[in-house]
Design an enzyme around this catalytic site. Sequence first.
Site, PDB file in Angstrom:
ATOM      1  N   TYR A   1      -3.621   2.281  -8.051  1.00 16.67           N
ATOM      2  CA  TYR A   1      -2.560   1.970  -9.040  1.00 16.67           C
ATOM      3  C   TYR A   1      -3.209   1.593 -10.358  1.00 16.67           C
ATOM      4  O   TYR A   1      -2.810   2.018 -11.434  1.00 16.67           O
ATOM      5  CB  TYR A   1      -1.705   0.762  -8.646  1.00 16.67           C
ATOM      6  CG  TYR A   1      -1.035   0.775  -7.304  1.00 16.67           C
ATOM      7  CD1 TYR A   1      -0.625   1.957  -6.700  1.00 16.67           C
ATOM      8  CD2 TYR A   1      -0.779  -0.432  -6.636  1.00 16.67           C
ATOM      9  CE1 TYR A   1       0.003   1.930  -5.468  1.00 16.67           C
ATOM     10  CE2 TYR A   1      -0.145  -0.463  -5.421  1.00 16.67           C
ATOM     11  CZ  TYR A   1       0.229   0.714  -4.832  1.00 16.67           C
ATOM     12  OH  TYR A   1       0.842   0.677  -3.617  1.00 16.67           O
TER      13      TYR A   1
ATOM     14  N   CYS B   1       4.010   5.025  -4.695  1.00 19.46           N
ATOM     15  CA  CYS B   1       3.688   4.357  -5.966  1.00 19.46           C
ATOM     16  C   CYS B   1       2.408   4.937  -6.562  1.00 19.46           C
ATOM     17  O   CYS B   1       2.324   5.157  -7.781  1.00 19.46           O
ATOM     18  CB  CYS B   1       3.559   2.850  -5.751  1.00 19.46           C
ATOM     19  SG  CYS B   1       5.143   2.025  -5.457  1.00 19.46           S
TER      20      CYS B   1
ATOM     21  N   GLN C   1       0.869  -1.192   0.000  1.00 18.70           N
ATOM     22  CA  GLN C   1       0.000   0.000   0.000  1.00 18.70           C
ATOM     23  C   GLN C   1       0.900   1.234   0.000  1.00 18.70           C
ATOM     24  O   GLN C   1       1.153   1.837   1.043  1.00 18.70           O
ATOM     25  CB  GLN C   1      -0.878   0.008   1.254  1.00 18.70           C
ATOM     26  CG  GLN C   1      -2.030  -0.950   1.225  1.00 18.70           C
ATOM     27  CD  GLN C   1      -3.167  -0.462   0.310  1.00 18.70           C
ATOM     28  OE1 GLN C   1      -3.252   0.706  -0.048  1.00 18.70           O
ATOM     29  NE2 GLN C   1      -4.031  -1.383  -0.054  1.00 18.70           N
ATOM     30  N   SER C   2       1.419   1.608  -1.157  1.00 15.04           N
ATOM     31  CA  SER C   2       2.421   2.666  -1.211  1.00 15.04           C
ATOM     32  C   SER C   2       1.830   3.970  -1.733  1.00 15.04           C
ATOM     33  O   SER C   2       1.362   4.039  -2.883  1.00 15.04           O
ATOM     34  CB  SER C   2       3.574   2.218  -2.114  1.00 15.04           C
ATOM     35  OG  SER C   2       4.391   3.323  -2.449  1.00 15.04           O
ATOM     36  N   ASN C   3       1.880   5.009  -0.899  1.00 12.79           N
ATOM     37  CA  ASN C   3       1.440   6.332  -1.351  1.00 12.79           C
ATOM     38  C   ASN C   3       2.358   6.845  -2.458  1.00 12.79           C
ATOM     39  O   ASN C   3       1.917   7.512  -3.396  1.00 12.79           O
ATOM     40  CB  ASN C   3       1.455   7.318  -0.180  1.00 12.79           C
ATOM     41  CG  ASN C   3       0.556   6.866   0.949  1.00 12.79           C
ATOM     42  OD1 ASN C   3      -0.612   6.574   0.734  1.00 12.79           O
ATOM     43  ND2 ASN C   3       1.106   6.781   2.153  1.00 12.79           N
TER      44      ASN C   3
END
Length: 333
Positions: free
Chosen positions: A117, A81, A77-79
Amino acid sequence: MDISRFPRRSYTSGSTPIQRLDRFSRSLGADGPTVYIKRDDQLGLAGGGNKTRKLEFLVADALARGADTLITCGGIQSNHCRLTASAAAREGLHCRLVLAGAEADFRPDGNGNVLLYRLLGAERITTVPWAADLAGALDQAAADAAAEGRRPYPIPLGGSNPVGALGYVACAMELLAQARDAGLDLQHIVLPVGSAGSLAGLLLGLRGLGSPIPVTGMTVLESRAAAEAAAVALIGATAAFLGSPVTVPGDQVVCLDDYLGAGYTLPTPGMIEAVTRLARTEGILLDPIYTGKAMAGLMDLVRRGRFAKGENVLFLHTGGAPGLYAHPEFFPG
Ligand SMILES: *Cc1c(COP(=O)(O)O)cnc(C)c1O
């Protein structure tokens, strides 16, 4: 400190607001400081957050080099990315992501950033185990793209290299100008720390502009020693990249790891209290991974009497609220 010679894209119109948190400050007791918040969660690109400032310089560098594919990495869960995918869409570039975590934790139909994404058009997402060599996996993804005829631009974890850190040198300039215009005298700044690019750029920018305001980073990823070492190294590399003689004494690079809990992404009671309290006193959403834990740290320092009544403490809201939707189980009631 002059950063005007570096190419930069513009993803936010104007400055992010600084707001005084009267109800939140009062809720922490009558003898504490006045807490202000700088709303970097309202930066541009999809969902906002601190990576937008870094990407203004990183993407401009990618375009200057003729790249056609942004490739970066992060947790499931990458902000970072999510915002890289958003910047790629905005610029008409391709985007590929390398996500670290347990395969079982990555559901292509997941919520939060994972949903975004896909919506933002990331064309390829690969997952590697959490313990894997993430930088190596990023290099491999870039090599694969090049072999397919693409011109890749790899961006390291969190966008934390000297180019990305310029975004927080710029934030220091913006913040000091806002405080000056408002007649606001700040005694302290608190922010979360992951890959340390925001802390490094902010400290370098503040000291480069002659501001002595102390800064405390709340690390949510690594130990205090590791986070401080990463920040010190990046401050030096960014100053060298800028050709600046400014240095930041090591004792001014301060990270606390007391609010990290059992590990990155794992909830703590303090995080849950901080997210809930700011939501209910001010109507502002924090996130469960970074800003919730950093605000728990600020609240603890207030309770311990670290700040005097009448002092002004600025919390830098670095974003991340889309991550709330990935973790409804943290907030059952
Ligand atoms: C990445 C991130 C941080 C940490 O910033 P670094 O520059 O990596 O230290 C803090 N908050 C949020 C919401 C983030 O996404």
